[in-house]
Scaffold this active site. Structure first.
Site, PDB file in Angstrom:
ATOM      1  N   ASP A   1       8.648   5.564 -21.661  1.00  0.00           N
ATOM      2  CA  ASP A   1       6.966   5.547 -22.294  1.00  0.00           C
ATOM      3  C   ASP A   1       7.481   6.016 -23.504  1.00  0.00           C
ATOM      4  OD1 ASP A   1       4.403   5.382 -22.098  1.00  0.00           O
ATOM      5  OD2 ASP A   1       4.144   7.475 -21.904  1.00  0.00           O
TER       6      ASP A   1
ATOM      7  N   PHE B   1      -1.297   2.471 -18.367  1.00  0.00           N
ATOM      8  CA  PHE B   1      -1.241   3.097 -17.603  1.00  0.00           C
ATOM      9  C   PHE B   1      -0.917   2.490 -16.112  1.00  0.00           C
ATOM     10  CE2 PHE B   1      -1.233   6.339 -14.046  1.00  0.00           C
ATOM     11  CZ  PHE B   1      -0.211   6.909 -14.202  1.00  0.00           C
TER      12      PHE B   1
HETATM   13  P1  IMP Z   1       8.673   9.480 -21.443  1.00  0.00           P
HETATM   14  O1  IMP Z   1       9.271  10.757 -21.478  1.00  0.00           O
HETATM   15  O2  IMP Z   1       7.243   9.602 -22.317  1.00  0.00           O
HETATM   16  O3  IMP Z   1       9.380   8.266 -21.676  1.00  0.00           O
HETATM   17  O4  IMP Z   1       8.002   9.328 -19.770  1.00  0.00           O
HETATM   18  C1  IMP Z   1       8.579   8.926 -18.755  1.00  0.00           C
HETATM   19  C2  IMP Z   1       7.807   9.590 -17.600  1.00  0.00           C
HETATM   20  O5  IMP Z   1       6.486   9.484 -17.527  1.00  0.00           O
HETATM   21  C3  IMP Z   1       8.507   8.599 -16.479  1.00  0.00           C
HETATM   22  O6  IMP Z   1       9.533   8.852 -15.672  1.00  0.00           O
HETATM   23  C4  IMP Z   1       7.030   8.460 -15.803  1.00  0.00           C
HETATM   24  O7  IMP Z   1       7.262   9.915 -14.837  1.00  0.00           O
HETATM   25  C5  IMP Z   1       5.934   8.881 -16.422  1.00  0.00           C
HETATM   26  N1  IMP Z   1       5.137   7.605 -17.107  1.00  0.00           N
HETATM   27  C6  IMP Z   1       5.168   7.265 -18.123  1.00  0.00           C
HETATM   28  N2  IMP Z   1       4.134   6.079 -18.038  1.00  0.00           N
HETATM   29  C7  IMP Z   1       3.740   6.016 -16.931  1.00  0.00           C
HETATM   30  C8  IMP Z   1       2.830   5.116 -16.297  1.00  0.00           C
HETATM   31  O8  IMP Z   1       2.302   4.445 -16.891  1.00  0.00           O
HETATM   32  N3  IMP Z   1       2.510   5.455 -15.060  1.00  0.00           N
HETATM   33  C9  IMP Z   1       3.064   6.360 -13.990  1.00  0.00           C
HETATM   34  N4  IMP Z   1       3.989   7.422 -14.804  1.00  0.00           N
HETATM   35  C10 IMP Z   1       4.299   7.389 -15.942  1.00  0.00           C
END
Ligand code: IMP
Ligand code: MG
Length: 180
Positions: A106, A155
């Site tokens: 994300d 999401f």
């Molecule tokens: P980042 O550190 O922002 O890249 O987020 C990664 C983590 O956020 C992932 O491993 C997920 O656990 C959680 N995450 C990000 N987007 C979503 C989503 O749309 N649904 C559920 N979990 C998410």
């Protein structure tokens, strides 16, 4: 199912299991070829990546070594918390090819933190394979080696991903329905 309800939110069917698994099949072919003879250690990031890891690894040709890890954070903030340590990594990764298996990238903070922690143990190289990637949400510079599916920054739940702990079990991916 066309829609699911988890707690206060409704979700609509977004990506069907068959399409998810075709996308996994595609990167599995590329990864099998790239990683041939490299004796990679696959690191599945729990909890979210369990279904992705399962389907991907079934499609790897060579005998694979797999480890399952969790990230522990300093703060309660889900995405921006500094990673303190990796729980569950018992293998010595010095000089090895390591392949991180992640559910979704994300903002990219989680992967950057994970690379920092793993690099302290001097692996030969680290590759990242992710089931899902939200390019429009990316905030940091991180190279993703294998991406099964790119999606908009909405999401989602299912196929390992949760909303407040629930929904990881669904074989399809569902997108949150915005309140009108
Ligand atoms: P980042 O550190 O922002 O890249 O987020 C990664 C983590 O956020 C992932 O491993 C997920 O656990 C959680 N995450 C990000 N987007 C979503 C989503 O749309 N649904 C559920 N979990 C998410
Ligand atoms: Mg995750």
């Amino acid at each position: 199912m066309e829609t699911v309800k988890i707690k206060d939110k409704q979700f609509d069917l977004f990506i069907k299991q068959n399409d998810i698994e075709n996308a996994i099949e595609n990167i599995a072919k590329t990864m099998s070829a790239d990683l041939k003879g490299k004796n990679p250690l696959f690191i599945c990031v729990l909890n979210g990546a369990f279904m992705f890891a399962s389907e991907l690894l079934k499609r790897m040709n060579e005998p694979a070594e797999v480890s399952f890890v969790k990230l522990s954070s300093y703060t309660g903030d889900k995405t921006e918390g500094q990673v303190k340590s990796l729980i569950g990594l018992n293998e010595n990764i010095q000089g090895r090819t390591v392949v991180i298996l992640e559910d979704i990238v994300d903002t990219g903070h989680t992967m950057v933190n994970m690379l920092e922690v793993l690099n302290l143990s001097s692996p030969k190289e680290i590759k990242i394979a992710t089931l899902l990637f939200k390019p429009e949400a990316l905030k940091v510079d991180v190279k993703l080696d294998y991406v099964a599916l790119e999606i908009p920054p909405d999401f989602i739940v299912g196929y390992g991903l949760d909303y407040d702990g629930y929904g990881r079990n669904y074989p399809n991916i569902y997108k949150v329905k915005e309140n009108l």
